[in-house]
Design an enzyme around this catalytic site. Structure first.
Site, mmCIF file in Angstrom:
data_model
loop_
_atom_site.group_PDB
_atom_site.id
_atom_site.type_symbol
_atom_site.label_atom_id
_atom_site.label_comp_id
_atom_site.label_asym_id
_atom_site.label_seq_id
_atom_site.Cartn_x
_atom_site.Cartn_y
_atom_site.Cartn_z
ATOM 1 N N GLN A 21 0.799 -1.218 0.000
ATOM 2 C CA GLN A 21 0.000 0.000 0.000
ATOM 3 C C GLN A 21 0.833 1.270 0.000
ATOM 4 O OE1 GLN A 21 -2.702 -1.718 3.281
ATOM 5 N NE2 GLN A 21 -4.063 -0.348 2.176
ATOM 6 N N ARG A 78 3.949 -0.135 13.137
ATOM 7 C CA ARG A 78 3.636 -1.419 12.520
ATOM 8 C C ARG A 78 3.688 -1.258 10.997
ATOM 9 N NH1 ARG A 78 -1.939 -4.061 11.169
ATOM 10 N NH2 ARG A 78 -1.108 -5.971 10.249
ATOM 11 N N HIS A 122 1.252 -9.293 4.650
ATOM 12 C CA HIS A 122 0.074 -8.440 4.519
ATOM 13 C C HIS A 122 -0.429 -8.544 3.079
ATOM 14 C CE1 HIS A 122 -2.062 -4.796 6.411
ATOM 15 N NE2 HIS A 122 -2.680 -5.034 5.265
ATOM 16 N N GLU A 167 -4.922 -10.195 8.963
ATOM 17 C CA GLU A 167 -6.300 -10.463 8.554
ATOM 18 C C GLU A 167 -6.459 -11.686 7.646
ATOM 19 O OE1 GLU A 167 -7.893 -5.859 8.954
ATOM 20 O OE2 GLU A 167 -7.923 -6.790 6.970
ATOM 21 N N ASN A 289 -7.694 -6.027 14.666
ATOM 22 C CA ASN A 289 -8.017 -4.920 13.766
ATOM 23 C C ASN A 289 -9.525 -4.732 13.825
ATOM 24 O OD1 ASN A 289 -5.340 -5.241 13.074
ATOM 25 N ND2 ASN A 289 -5.712 -5.723 10.931
ATOM 26 N N TYR A 291 -12.908 -2.151 12.688
ATOM 27 C CA TYR A 291 -13.442 -0.999 11.974
ATOM 28 C C TYR A 291 -14.931 -0.784 12.235
ATOM 29 C CZ TYR A 291 -8.972 -0.676 9.637
ATOM 30 O OH TYR A 291 -7.628 -0.522 9.392
ATOM 31 N N GLU A 363 -5.036 -2.294 14.230
ATOM 32 C CA GLU A 363 -5.577 -1.340 13.256
ATOM 33 C C GLU A 363 -6.904 -0.806 13.767
ATOM 34 O OE1 GLU A 363 -6.095 -2.516 9.172
ATOM 35 O OE2 GLU A 363 -4.184 -3.601 9.123
ATOM 36 N N GLU A 410 -5.635 1.674 -1.524
ATOM 37 C CA GLU A 410 -6.629 0.949 -0.733
ATOM 38 C C GLU A 410 -7.199 -0.221 -1.531
ATOM 39 O OE1 GLU A 410 -8.743 -0.442 2.241
ATOM 40 O OE2 GLU A 410 -7.187 1.079 2.427
ATOM 41 N N TRP A 411 -6.282 -1.120 -1.948
ATOM 42 C CA TRP A 411 -6.665 -2.378 -2.564
ATOM 43 C C TRP A 411 -7.631 -2.174 -3.742
ATOM 44 C CZ3 TRP A 411 -2.854 -5.039 -0.943
ATOM 45 C CH2 TRP A 411 -2.375 -4.900 0.368
#
Length: 454
Positions: A21, A78, A122, A167, A289, A291, A363, A410-411
């Site tokens: 990223q 991280r 990742h 993840e 993580n 959200y 995260e 962002e992917w």
């Protein structure tokens, strides 16, 4: 956040990023191709056809980024190693130029008084390994253990904390089940071996890192409450199944040494009981993580793609994510629900008891497209208060890593979503700290002053 909302003495403050990223330089320094390099080159895979080929150019600008971290006042960073930068084909000897880059980054961090907290993986699988079957094949767990040993032997004398995987649920679901992320496979429930092999790779990596002298090792696994769309028996059943697949399929093997039910265990490849003994190798911490919560109900045939970041799920699933009404949303459409943060932490404490090691929030963050990002400040204030509430109730949380230091790739959403405390102009690569950067810097300074640490 006022001084009354105090965090424990020794609580660590950090930010998180990942290699694909932010690093760029995908063809430099002997780096091999990753699944994301191949995936982003396929038409229609990523918004606007964007790629991580340059990203934030952190590979060349890491010193500037470490200076931003030092000014921010964090004590931990991280980041992730890019597996194809370290081992271009995912096997064999290390690439000296790749190791040298991470030497430079780690030394720069230590000089700035910042602890490096690297993640081994990742999502950027070396394409050569994917061509051999990727995470569907058991051999990748051996390759990952070798990779972990190589990194541990090189850096354990300078790196205090290690994270194996980021993840595993996401690469299982998004990468192999529905094909929205690299490698773009659409296997549905046929992706379950990917979960097992990632968990086994984690366990083998923990053992390899320990053998190399690493002393603090964990994982970064994403978790959030699943809220039933209604109290009907059908919605409750659908939500429970979704919760099992998204949360407990990944956490139970790690912390309890078993899968959530016999059907899932039977669906896994290999000598499952023997593998679970490796998967559940004790960790020193568990990274969460978090959200947003997810609303789930029984299938209606009218799946709400807004609830899955605009990504359609395959037909015939026994559950259906729904848009969670009544909550403000981030620019990514994710509901802002700080109480869900407290809830998932309490759920972990209740479910795992003394099997749960200390927690780090590896995260947490939000996407807002503004340099004067007052909504991000409001988000962080609310979520940190929710975190402090969980800590006050006795849950052992040792640190918080904000996602992310920089706006980044962002992917599948390309550069459309801005999660950074620092704005990045993707044309000029100029970094501009946002209002939230100043707010987070001041928060850290106040917390340290209250604790007598700064």
């Amino acid at each position: 956040m006022t001084a009354e909302a105090q965090f424990p003495a020794g609580f660590r403050w950090g930010v998180s990023t990942s290699a694909y990223q932010i690093e760029g330089a995908v063809t430099e320094g002997g780096r091999g191709p990753s699944t994301w390099d191949v995936f982003t080159g396929q038409p229609g895979r990523v918004l606007n056809g964007e790629t991580g080929a340059v990203a934030c150019d952190h590979y060349h600008r890491y010193a500037e980024d470490v200076a931003l971290m030092r000014e921010l006042g964090i004590d931990s960073y991280r980041f992730s190693f890019a597996w194809p930068r370290v081992q271009p084909g995912g096997r064999g000897p290390a690439n000296p130029e790749g190791l040298a880059f991470y030497d430079r980054l780690i030394d720069e961090l230590l000089t700035a008084g910042i602890q490096p907290v690297p993640t081994l993986f990742h999502w950027d699988t070396p394409q050569e390994l994917e061509d051999a079957g990727g995470w569907l094949e058991r051999d990748i767990t051996e390759r990952f253990a070798d990779y972990a040993a190589l990194l541990g032997e090189r850096y354990a004398d300078r790196v205090p904390h290690w994270i194996t995987l980021n993840e595993p649920m996401v690469i299982t679901l998004m990468g192999y089940a529905v094909g929205a992320h690299a490698p773009g496979r659409e296997l549905g429930f046929g992706a379950l071996p990917v979960a097992h092999h990632q968990l086994l790779a984690h366990g083998r990596a923990v053992q390899a890192l320990r053998a190399a002298g690493a002393t603090s090792i964990g994982i970064a696994s994403n978790h959030a409450p699943t809220w039933p769309a209604s109290e009907s028996a059908e919605d409750l059943e659908a939500a429970a199944l979704y919760d099992t697949l998204i949360n407990w399929l990944f956490a139970d093997p790690l912390l309890l040494g078993r899968y959530p039910n016999d059907d899932l265990a039977a669906a896994m490849p290999g000598p499952v009981a023997e593998d679970l003994a490796v998967i559940s190798t004790p960790m020193d911490f568990f990274g969460i993580n978090h959200y947003a919560p997810v609303s789930v109900g029984a299938p209606t045939g009218n799946a709400d793609v807004a609830a899955t970041d605009g990504i359609p799920l395959p037909p015939g699933l026994p559950f259906e994510p729904r848009t969670l009404e009544g909550y403000a949303k981030t620019d990514f459409g994710w509901p802002i629900a700080p109480a869900a943060f407290t809830e998932i932490l309490r759920t972990f404490a209740d479910r795992y008891g003394d099997r749960l090691p200390p927690i780090y929030i590896t995260e947490n963050g939000c996407s807002f497209d503004s340099v004067d990002d007052q909504r991000r400040i409001e988000y962080l204030d609310g979520y940190l208060r929710a975190l402090q509430e969980a800590i006050s109730s006795g849950i052992d949380v040792r640190g918080y890593f904000q996602w992310s230091l920089l706006d980044n790739f962002e992917w599948a959403a390309g550069y459309s979503q801005r999660f950074g405390l620092v704005h990045v102009d993707f044309e000029t690569l100029v970094r501009t700290p946002k209002a939230s950067y100043g707010w987070f810097r001041d928060l850290i300074a106040k917390q340290r002053a209250v604790q007598g640490r700064g």
